[in-house]
Write a protein that holds these residues in place. Sequence first.
Motif, PDB file in Angstrom:
ATOM      1  N   UNK A 185       0.833  -1.198   0.000  1.00 38.32           N
ATOM      2  CA  UNK A 185       0.000   0.000   0.000  1.00 38.32           C
ATOM      3  C   UNK A 185       0.867   1.247   0.000  1.00 38.32           C
ATOM      4  N   UNK A 186       0.673   2.102  -1.028  1.00 38.01           N
ATOM      5  CA  UNK A 186       1.407   3.367  -1.089  1.00 38.01           C
ATOM      6  C   UNK A 186       0.995   4.283   0.063  1.00 38.01           C
ATOM      7  N   UNK A 187      -0.272   4.275   0.420  1.00 37.88           N
ATOM      8  CA  UNK A 187      -0.742   5.110   1.514  1.00 37.88           C
ATOM      9  C   UNK A 187      -0.098   4.687   2.830  1.00 37.88           C
ATOM     10  N   UNK A 188      -0.018   3.381   3.044  1.00 36.52           N
ATOM     11  CA  UNK A 188       0.602   2.871   4.264  1.00 36.52           C
ATOM     12  C   UNK A 188       2.099   3.176   4.273  1.00 36.52           C
ATOM     13  N   UNK A 189       2.728   3.072   3.099  1.00 42.35           N
ATOM     14  CA  UNK A 189       4.155   3.386   2.978  1.00 42.35           C
ATOM     15  C   UNK A 189       4.415   4.830   3.384  1.00 42.35           C
ATOM     16  N   UNK A 190       3.603   5.753   2.868  1.00 43.63           N
ATOM     17  CA  UNK A 190       3.791   7.164   3.198  1.00 43.63           C
ATOM     18  C   UNK A 190       3.519   7.439   4.668  1.00 43.63           C
ATOM     19  N   UNK A 207       4.042   5.339   7.201  1.00 37.02           N
ATOM     20  CA  UNK A 207       5.110   4.800   8.038  1.00 37.02           C
ATOM     21  C   UNK A 207       6.441   5.511   7.787  1.00 37.02           C
ATOM     22  N   UNK A 208       6.788   5.672   6.513  1.00 39.43           N
ATOM     23  CA  UNK A 208       8.115   6.171   6.176  1.00 39.43           C
ATOM     24  C   UNK A 208       8.138   7.648   5.795  1.00 39.43           C
ATOM     25  N   UNK A 209       6.964   8.228   5.577  1.00 35.85           N
ATOM     26  CA  UNK A 209       6.927   9.627   5.178  1.00 35.85           C
ATOM     27  C   UNK A 209       6.995   9.788   3.670  1.00 35.85           C
ATOM     28  N   UNK A 210       6.758  11.024   3.211  1.00 38.42           N
ATOM     29  CA  UNK A 210       6.771  11.322   1.778  1.00 38.42           C
ATOM     30  C   UNK A 210       7.921  12.270   1.460  1.00 38.42           C
ATOM     31  N   UNK A 211       8.286  12.294   0.189  1.00 38.75           N
ATOM     32  CA  UNK A 211       9.298  13.243  -0.248  1.00 38.75           C
ATOM     33  C   UNK A 211       8.733  14.662  -0.191  1.00 38.75           C
ATOM     34  N   UNK A 212       9.618  15.637  -0.036  1.00 36.05           N
ATOM     35  CA  UNK A 212       9.211  17.034   0.074  1.00 36.05           C
ATOM     36  C   UNK A 212       9.951  17.864  -0.963  1.00 36.05           C
TER      37      UNK A 212
END
Length: 286
Positions: free
Chosen positions: A83-88, A90-95
């Motif tokens: 899951x991309x949503x779960x990945x973001x 847990x690990x955060x998103x690029x900024x």
Amino acid sequence: MKLWIEILLRSLALFVLVFVMVRIMGKKQITKGTPFHFTSYSIIAIISALISVNVVTNIYIGFIALGVWFLFSLLLEYLSLKSKMFHDLIYGKETILIKQGKVMEENLKDVRFTGEDLLRELRSKNAFNVSDVEFAVLESTGEMNVLLKPDKKPVTPHDLGEKVAPQSESQTVILDGNIMDKSLTNVGLNRNWLITQLNGMGVSLDNVFIGQVDSSGDLYIDLFDDSIQLPQAKLKEQVYANLEKCQADLVTYALETKNDKAKDMYERDADKLQRLMNKLKPYLLK
């Protein structure tokens, strides 16, 4: 059982266990991992150390805590792959820090970056002027990636319309004065060829620290005795130089001969050789 023997046995067992756990958890480097990865590895290491030196007296409680961190780390890693949503989450998103050449001040505040932090990260990517940067993004690992403006990018052979030869991995054929037979076999060479090359350079095998052969057959060597300067073999350049000489000789013969038939033959051969040189140039000249 004496305390030191118990600690020794615990340490050995935990060393093997943690080694297996780290291998299962993947090959991500700590420096390129996310804060979550760093935290997981650190806590697993701390719990293992506490169990090892008998700070955690109840070994079963210690292994339960160790197992929880290990299994939950694997579970979260698995869910993040699905899951991309779960990945973001847990690990955060690029900024995005720079977009279309403009610094995004609000995003800098979100990641707690000062102007000095931004300039330092840009310099680490060889971008010393903010005006040269088209796009910059801070990854979830904390690493910054930078895209320069089109007119500031280094010129590549592709930009010039030049073809370049594909590169493959160089093979280390000598290491610490020892010949690596398997590496020689990988490039289709043998010990006799290597010894001949060394003799031609006037070098003894025991004085060679590193010897490498690239995909074109060029041999590079580094000696233990750094005071000795050696010309490195340039097989490709030598081949191209020989072709140039042959082509020049054909042109000369065509100009000097009085026989029209021979003149046409020399000119045709010179033209063919020139076309061949044009095709081989990307592969023979770096």
